[in-house]
Scaffold this active site. Structure first.
Site, short mmCIF file in Angstrom:
data_model
loop_
_atom_site.label_atom_id
_atom_site.label_comp_id
_atom_site.label_asym_id
_atom_site.label_seq_id
_atom_site.Cartn_x
_atom_site.Cartn_y
_atom_site.Cartn_z
N ALA A 1 0.82 -1.22 0.00
CA ALA A 1 0.00 0.00 0.00
C ALA A 1 0.85 1.26 0.00
O ALA A 1 0.43 2.30 0.49
CB ALA A 1 -0.92 -0.02 1.21
N GLY B 1 2.24 2.66 -2.77
CA GLY B 1 2.27 3.33 -4.07
C GLY B 1 1.54 4.65 -4.07
O GLY B 1 0.72 4.94 -3.21
N ARG C 1 -2.21 6.98 -11.42
CA ARG C 1 -3.28 6.95 -12.42
C ARG C 1 -4.64 7.40 -11.87
O ARG C 1 -5.56 7.68 -12.60
CB ARG C 1 -3.40 5.52 -13.00
CG ARG C 1 -2.22 5.13 -13.86
CD ARG C 1 -2.13 3.63 -14.09
NE ARG C 1 -1.57 2.93 -12.93
CZ ARG C 1 -1.35 1.61 -12.88
NH1 ARG C 1 -1.68 0.85 -13.92
NH2 ARG C 1 -0.83 1.07 -11.80
N GLY D 1 8.96 0.16 -6.93
CA GLY D 1 8.34 -1.03 -7.52
C GLY D 1 7.86 -2.02 -6.48
O GLY D 1 8.20 -1.93 -5.30
N ASN E 1 -6.99 1.01 -10.47
CA ASN E 1 -5.88 1.89 -10.84
C ASN E 1 -6.34 3.29 -11.17
O ASN E 1 -5.54 4.22 -11.18
CB ASN E 1 -5.11 1.32 -12.03
CG ASN E 1 -4.38 0.03 -11.66
OD1 ASN E 1 -3.95 -0.14 -10.52
ND2 ASN E 1 -4.27 -0.87 -12.60
N ASN F 1 -43.06 20.53 23.82
CA ASN F 1 -43.33 21.10 22.51
C ASN F 1 -42.37 22.26 22.26
O ASN F 1 -42.39 23.25 22.99
CB ASN F 1 -44.77 21.60 22.42
CG ASN F 1 -45.08 22.05 21.02
OD1 ASN F 1 -45.24 21.24 20.10
ND2 ASN F 1 -45.12 23.36 20.81
N ARG G 1 -40.17 39.64 26.92
CA ARG G 1 -40.25 40.43 25.68
C ARG G 1 -40.84 41.77 26.08
O ARG G 1 -41.49 41.88 27.13
CB ARG G 1 -41.13 39.72 24.64
CG ARG G 1 -42.56 39.53 25.11
CD ARG G 1 -43.37 38.66 24.16
NE ARG G 1 -44.78 38.67 24.55
CZ ARG G 1 -45.59 37.64 24.43
NH1 ARG G 1 -45.15 36.48 23.96
NH2 ARG G 1 -46.85 37.74 24.79
C1 UD1 Z 1 0.41 -5.21 -10.44
C2 UD1 Z 1 1.25 -6.36 -10.99
C3 UD1 Z 1 0.50 -6.97 -12.17
C4 UD1 Z 1 -0.87 -7.44 -11.72
C5 UD1 Z 1 -1.65 -6.32 -11.04
C6 UD1 Z 1 -2.89 -6.88 -10.40
C7 UD1 Z 1 3.62 -5.86 -10.60
C8 UD1 Z 1 4.89 -5.36 -11.21
N1 UD1 Z 1 2.55 -5.86 -11.41
O1 UD1 Z 1 0.33 -4.21 -11.46
O2 UD1 Z 1 1.24 -8.06 -12.68
O3 UD1 Z 1 -1.59 -7.94 -12.83
O4 UD1 Z 1 -0.86 -5.68 -10.02
O5 UD1 Z 1 -3.72 -5.91 -9.86
O6 UD1 Z 1 3.62 -6.22 -9.44
N2 UD1 Z 1 3.06 -0.49 -4.61
C9 UD1 Z 1 3.94 -0.23 -3.57
N3 UD1 Z 1 5.19 0.26 -3.87
C10 UD1 Z 1 5.62 0.47 -5.14
C11 UD1 Z 1 4.70 0.21 -6.19
C12 UD1 Z 1 3.44 -0.28 -5.89
O7 UD1 Z 1 3.61 -0.44 -2.41
O8 UD1 Z 1 6.76 0.88 -5.31
C13 UD1 Z 1 1.71 -0.99 -4.27
C14 UD1 Z 1 0.60 -0.09 -4.77
O9 UD1 Z 1 0.23 0.84 -3.76
C15 UD1 Z 1 -0.51 -1.07 -5.10
C16 UD1 Z 1 0.19 -2.39 -5.39
O10 UD1 Z 1 1.52 -2.23 -4.91
O11 UD1 Z 1 -1.39 -1.26 -4.01
C17 UD1 Z 1 0.20 -2.70 -6.88
O12 UD1 Z 1 0.81 -1.62 -7.56
P1 UD1 Z 1 0.22 -1.07 -8.93
O13 UD1 Z 1 1.08 0.05 -9.39
O14 UD1 Z 1 -1.23 -0.84 -8.82
O15 UD1 Z 1 0.51 -2.33 -9.88
P2 UD1 Z 1 -0.22 -2.72 -11.22
O16 UD1 Z 1 0.32 -1.88 -12.32
O17 UD1 Z 1 -1.68 -2.75 -11.05
CA CA Z 2 -3.03 -2.10 -9.44
#
Ligand code: UD1
Ligand code: CA
Length: 445
Positions: A8, A10, A14, A75, A218, A367, A430
Site C-alpha cells: 500500500a 504506491g 493513475r 516497484g 488503478n 413542545n 419580551r
Molecule cells: C500489479 C502487478 C501486475 C498485476 C496487477 C494486479 C507488478 C509489477 N505488477 O500491477 O502483474 O496484474 O498488479 O492488480 O507487481 N506499490 C507499492 N510500492 C511500489 C509500487 C506499488 O507499495 O513501489 C503498491 C501499490 O500501492 C498497489 C500495489 O503495490 O497497491 C500494486 O501496484 P500497482 O502500481 O497498482 O501495480 P499494477 O500496475 O496494477
Molecule cells: Ca493495481
C-alpha cells in the site's frame, strides 16, 4: 507461521487525486480496510502492511498490523523487500492494497492450494475479458514460465487474457533469496515483484474463478465500476432478507450497514458506516445516514442523520439534520428545517418546524414551537440547555445557554430567556406592546 504482506505504499498516479490510492474510499470505507477484514477472517496469522506515500492517511486504519515503510516507490518487489525483516519461518501471501474485494475464501483457497501442491510459489491467476494493465501469465508446454507486465509485453503477449491477480503465496526462505535477485532493467526502471518467478523452481498458478472480486483499482473509472458491482450485490442481499428497496439502482448502502426486515428504503438514499436500522421503518427518499441507529417503525425522509439515534415510532423530516450523538426519543416528531446537534430528547416530544437544538437535554412531552433556538454558543464556549418534561416553548423563543427550564413550565412566544425558569412557571421575556390609536392613518396622510 502464515504471514501476509499488503502493498500500500504506491502513489496511485493513475487515480490523479490527492488521497493515496489504498486509503481511497469505496462506499465510504477505505479500500485497505476491506482487505484487512478479509485477512482477519482468513487463516493468515500475522499481517504486514507496506506504507510509503502519504502514510499518515493510514494511521487510524491499521489495528493489529505490523508496518514497514517504503520511502521511495521503486516497484512492487522493492516494497516487499521492505517487509522481509519481519518474516520468520513460514509462508507469506502477498496482496495488492488496491484490490478491495478479495475475500477470506479466496485467500484461504490460494494458501491451501500452495500447501497441497508443495509449491515454493503459487500465483493467483485470472481470466479476464479486458487484460489491459495486468501482468500476463506466460506458459510453455503447460508449465508456468513467467509474468510479463503490460509495458514490457509484445503485441502477441498482449493477446493473452490469463493474468496475474496480484495475489501470490510464497515460502519465506525462497522469497528472501528471489527478491534480492530482481533487477530494474525494464521500461519503468522499477523492481517488479512478478520477476521473482524467474528465480524460483517449484512454482505454479492457481486459477481463481470469481474474477470481479480480484479487480485492481488503478483509476477512478475502475473504482466506479467496482462500486457499482458492490452496491448491487449489497442491495440484492438486503432485498433477499426482506428489505424493500424502491428503485434500487439509486440507493447506496455500505458494506457494514444492518437493516431489519419490513423496512422500506426509498430512492436516492445513501446509508453508510456502521448504520443499523430496525424493522418496518421507512428511510428516504433522498436521505443520507452515516453511523446512524434507526429503531423500529421510524420514518426518516429527505433528511441527514450522522452519528445519531432515532428511537421507535419517531418521525424525522422532511429536511431535518441530526448530528453528533443526538438521540431522538420514542414517538418524537422532528419536522421541517430542524437541526439537532449533540442533544438528547425524551419521548413524545415535538419540534415540528424551524428549530435549532444544540448541546441540550430535552425532556418528554415537550413542545418546541416554530423557530425556537437554543443559543448554545457565546463566541467562545458551547453551553448547555436543559429542558424538563411537559414544557411548552412558544414560537420564536431564544433560550440563552447555560439555562434550565423546569418541568411543566411555559415560555411565552418571542421570549429571550436568559435566566432559569422554575417548575410550572410562565416566563415572558419580551417588551410590552403599546398601540398608538390612529397613528398609521395620520402617518399615511
Ligand atoms: C500489479 C502487478 C501486475 C498485476 C496487477 C494486479 C507488478 C509489477 N505488477 O500491477 O502483474 O496484474 O498488479 O492488480 O507487481 N506499490 C507499492 N510500492 C511500489 C509500487 C506499488 O507499495 O513501489 C503498491 C501499490 O500501492 C498497489 C500495489 O503495490 O497497491 C500494486 O501496484 P500497482 O502500481 O497498482 O501495480 P499494477 O500496475 O496494477
Ligand atoms: Ca493495481
Amino acid at each position: 507461521m502464515i504471514y501476509s504482506i499488503v502493498l500500500a505504499a504506491g502513489k496511485g498516479t493513475r487515480m490523479k487525486t490527492e488521497l493515496p490510492k489504498c486509503a481511497f474510499p469505496l462506499l465510504k470505507k477505505p479500500m485497505i480496510s476491506y482487505i484487512l477484514e478479509s485477512l482477519k477472517g482468513s487463516m493468515v496469522e500475522k499481517n504486514i502492511v507496506i506504507l510509503g506515500h502519504k502514510k499518515e492517511y493510514f494511521s487510524d486504519l491499521l489495528d493489529d498490523c505490523l508496518i514497514a515503510y517504503q520511502n521511495e516507490q521503486l516497484g512492487t518487489a522493492h516494497a516487499v523487500k521492505m517487509g522481509l525483516e519481519l518474516l520468520n519461518e513460514g509462508i507469506t501471501i502477498i496482496l495488492p492494497g488496491d484490490a478491495p474485494l478479495i475475500s477470506s475464501e479466496i485467500i484461504d483457497g490460494l494458501i491451501n492450494e500452495h500447501i497441497e501442491n508443495k509449491n515454493e510459489l503459487t500465483v493467483g491467476a485470472m481470466v479476464v475479458n479486458n487484460p489491459f494493465g495486468y501482468g500476463r501469465i506466460i506458459m510453455k508446454d503447460d508449465s508456468f514460465v513467467g509474468i510479463v507486465e503490460e509495458k514490457e509485453a509484445t503485441e502477441e503477449q498482449k493477446q493473452i487474457n490469463v493474468c496475474n491477480s496480484g495475489l501470490m503465496v510464497v515460502n519465506n526462505d525462497v522469497l528472501k533469496k528471489a527478491i534480492s535477485q530482481v533487477k530494474n532493467d525494464n521500461s519503468k526502471h522499477e523492481y517488479y515483484l512478478t520477476d521473482i518467478v524467474y528465480y524460483i523452481e517449484r512454482k505454479g498458478i492457481s486459477l481463481i474463478k470469481n474474477v470481479e472480486l480480484l479487480t485492481g483499482v488503478n483509476d477512478l473509472y475502475t473504482l466506479s465500476c467496482l462500486e457499482e458491482f458492490l452496491r448491487d450485490s449489497i442491495n440484492r442481499k438486503h432485498m433477499y432478507n426482506g428489505v424493500n428497496i424502491i428503485n434500487q439502482s439509486s440507493v447506496i448502502i455500505g458494506p457494514d450497514v444492518k437493516i431489519g426486515k419490513g423496512t422500506v428504503i426509498m430512492p436516492n438514499t445513501v446509508i453508510t458506516g456502521n448504520t443499523e436500522i430496525g424493522e418496518n421503518s421507512i428511510i428516504g427518499p433522498s436521505s443520507e445516514l452515516h453511523n446512524a441507529v434507526i429503531m423500529n417503525n421510524a420514518t426518516v425522509k429527505h433528511s441527514v442523520v450522522y452519528d445519531s439515534k432515532v428511537c421507535d415510532n419517531a418521525t424525522v423530516g422532511p429536511f431535518a439534520h441530526l448530528r453528533m450523538n443526538t438521540i431522538v426519543g420514542e414517538n418524537d416528531r422532528i419536522g421541517n428545517f430542524v437541526e439537532i446537534k449533540k442533544s438528547t430528547l425524551g419521548s413524545n416530544t415535538n419540534a415540528a418546524h424551524l428549530t435549532y437544538m444544540g448541546d441540550s437535554i430535552i425532556g418528554s412531552h415537550v413542545n418546541m414551537g416554530c423557530g425556537v433556538i437554543t443559543v448554545n454558543y457565546d463566541g467562545k464556549n458551547k453551553n448547555k440547555t436543559i429542558i424538563g418534561d411537559n414544557v411548552f416553548v412558544g414560537c420564536n423563543s431564544n433560550l440563552i445557554a447555560p439555562v434550565e427550564i423546569g418541568d411543566g413550565a411555559y415560555i411565552a412566544a418571542g421570549s429571550t430567556i436568559t435566566k432559569d425558569v422554575p417548575n410550572d412557571a410562565l416566563a415572558i421575556a419580551r417588551s410590552n406592546q403599546t398601540n398608538k390609536e390612529d397613528y398609521a392613518k395620520k402617518y399615511k396622510k
